[in-house]
Design an enzyme around this catalytic site. Structure first.
Site, mmCIF file in Angstrom:
data_model
loop_
_atom_site.group_PDB
_atom_site.id
_atom_site.type_symbol
_atom_site.label_atom_id
_atom_site.label_comp_id
_atom_site.label_asym_id
_atom_site.label_seq_id
_atom_site.Cartn_x
_atom_site.Cartn_y
_atom_site.Cartn_z
ATOM 1 N N PHE A 1 0.857 -1.186 0.000
ATOM 2 C CA PHE A 1 0.000 0.000 0.000
ATOM 3 C C PHE A 1 0.888 1.229 0.000
ATOM 4 C CE2 PHE A 1 -2.414 3.448 2.035
ATOM 5 C CZ PHE A 1 -3.422 3.547 1.103
ATOM 6 N N LYS B 1 2.469 10.238 7.944
ATOM 7 C CA LYS B 1 1.770 9.815 9.160
ATOM 8 C C LYS B 1 2.353 10.447 10.439
ATOM 9 C CE LYS B 1 -0.989 6.225 7.357
ATOM 10 N NZ LYS B 1 -0.678 5.452 6.149
ATOM 11 N N ASP C 1 9.368 2.678 1.736
ATOM 12 C CA ASP C 1 8.170 3.409 2.143
ATOM 13 C C ASP C 1 8.015 3.213 3.648
ATOM 14 O OD1 ASP C 1 5.695 4.385 2.766
ATOM 15 O OD2 ASP C 1 4.632 3.412 1.107
HETATM 16 C C1 LIG Z 1 -0.847 5.629 4.688
HETATM 17 C C2 LIG Z 1 0.200 5.123 3.797
HETATM 18 C C3 LIG Z 1 0.452 5.719 2.542
HETATM 19 C C4 LIG Z 1 -0.392 6.837 1.987
HETATM 20 O O1 LIG Z 1 -0.376 8.002 2.770
HETATM 21 P P1 LIG Z 1 -1.491 9.126 2.514
HETATM 22 O O2 LIG Z 1 -1.107 10.216 3.467
HETATM 23 O O3 LIG Z 1 -2.823 8.505 2.829
HETATM 24 O O4 LIG Z 1 -1.405 9.546 1.108
HETATM 25 C C5 LIG Z 1 1.496 5.223 1.794
HETATM 26 N N1 LIG Z 1 2.258 4.197 2.224
HETATM 27 C C6 LIG Z 1 2.043 3.602 3.405
HETATM 28 C C7 LIG Z 1 2.939 2.486 3.843
HETATM 29 C C8 LIG Z 1 1.001 4.023 4.226
HETATM 30 O O5 LIG Z 1 0.772 3.411 5.389
#
Ligand SMILES: *Cc1c(COP(=O)(O)O)cnc(C)c1O
Length: 397
Positions: free
Chosen positions: A130, A244, A215
């Site tokens: 994700f 986050k 990521d």
């Molecule tokens: C939440 C998340 C995203 C996306 O972040 P947004 O602020 O919702 O665009 C991307 N990668 C990971 C691993 C995430 O947990």
């Protein structure tokens, strides 16, 4: 007219929070919830942390926003502080995680472009990944629920099973720019990359002139008990996305890179109107004021051990429901056994026991408390989880 004014893309539940106090959320009717979801790993300092709220209030009254056409003392000092504490040499600030991913993809492509390898555009990513909801980010996952109906997507991605080094290496060819991987998968099911896997990707990048993009939007910023999750692996990335926890609830993200990896990102190649504005930078500084205090990450690690230990004790009492514990630090997941359904169990804990958690893929539910929890919150969580497990009835189908 039956569509709601708020575009109905979320399955919103009955909890309607109007106030937050530390590790608790308070709903419209005054009901209290123990918040072990933390805005999906965002509210690292819980709700209403005095240092964070004060910093935002003061900066809002001083200077909220100016264009990136002007010099940014606020951005320079936060970028410097991040650079001083990790692998990176340079930082691009965004307003979200997905935008940080976009910047990472662009940075990787430009790197090979300026190195006279414009054909190296393919990023290898992983099943269950994700990376966010922009077109670039959904192109970087092969989860159909995120991609269906949005084609044509961005070309230049290939997908391998997570934690399968052989399969990832088998996809490498002369067009490969690098790997994009969550150090610890969040939404996909809370699976930590194995040491062999993450180190193997690093080694392949070194050998083939490819870039390792991590990521750490969910697993970074203290969540696993270190500032960044890669520190558990004895490697460093070339590019990394964070978001986050970085703003503790203020919308902020960042793409971090080494000087070498960012060599193509010169004047005019990228931008963002809001990215890195003074208000966001004040939030980012306030978070680091707290996180970089000696002992903060040790506290996260210690609380993570406690929570995991408590779950381990609980599991055998409910071996019809729970299969295993996953994750690292305060990024924990519990995999459920069918016919139990994690999404359903999350709703049960929320509605009947006042405990907030988050569902994830692979029938896992996520436990993502504020990083500032104390033992009393762990005890309360375990009590609620235990009562919830005892009262839960799996759907019969
Ligand atoms: C939440 C998340 C995203 C996306 O972040 P947004 O602020 O919702 O665009 C991307 N990668 C990971 C691993 C995430 O947990």
């Amino acid at each position: 007219m039956s569509i709601t004014p708020l575009m109905p893309v979320y399955p919103r539940c009955g909890v309607r929070p109007v106030r937050g106090e530390g590790c608790y959320l308070i709903g419209e009717r005054g009901e209290r919830y123990l918040d072990f979801a933390a805005g999906i790993a965002v509210n690292a300092l819980g709700h209403g942390h005095p240092h964070l709220t004060k910093a935002i209030q003061e900066q809002a009254a001083t200077l909220m926003h100016v264009s990136n056409l002007y010099g940014s003392p606020q951005g320079e000092s936060l970028a410097q502080r991040i650079v001083d504490n990790c692998f990176a040499d340079t930082v691009f600030f965004t307003n979200s995680g997905a935008e940080a991913i976009e910047c990472a993809i662009k940075t990787a492509r430009r790197y090979h472009y300026v190195n006279d390898n414009p054909h190296k555009t393919k990023l290898i990513t992983f099943n269950n990944a994700f990376h966010g909801r922009t077109l670039g980010a959904i192109s970087a996952t092969n989860q159909p629920k995120m991609r269906d109906g949005f084609e044509p997507l961005l070309p230049g991605f290939a997908y391998a099973p997570f934690n399968d080094l052989e399969a990832a290496l088998a996809l490498v060819d002369e067009n490969t720019a690098g790997f994009l991987v969550e150090t610890v998968q969040g939404e996909g099911g809370m699976t930590a990359g194995t040491l062999e896997f993450i180190q193997g990707l690093r080694k392949a990048c070194d050998e083939h002139g490819m870039l390792l993009i991590l990521d750490e939007i969910q697993c970074g910023y203290g969540r696993t008990g270190k500032f960044f999750a890669y520190e558990h692996y004895g490697i460093v990335p070339d590019i990394m996305t964070v978001a986050k926890g970085i703003g503790g609830g203020f919308p902020l993200g960042a793409c971090l890179a080494t000087e070498e990896a960012a060599k193509g990102m010169v004047i005019g190649t990228h931008g963002s109107t809001y990215g890195g504005n003074p208000l966001a930078m004040a939030a980012g500084q306030a978070i680091l004021d707290i996180m970089l205090e000696p002992g903060f990450f040790d506290h996260v690690a210690a609380m993570g051990e406690r929570l995991r230990g408590a779950f381990e004790q609980l599991l055998p009492n409910h071996d019809d429901l729970f299969e295993e514990i996953r994750g690292k630090g305060l990024m924990l997941g519990i995999k459920m056994k069918e016919p139990a359904v994690s999404r359903d169990f999350v709703a049960h804990l929320r509605d009947n026991h006042g405990l907030l958690t988050v569902a994830a893929g692979e029938n896992v539910f996520r436990v993502l408390p504020p990083l500032v929890i104390e033992e009393s919150h762990i005890a309360e969580c375990v009590e609620k989880l235990s009562a919830g497990a005892a009262s839960y009835k799996a759907p019969t189908s």
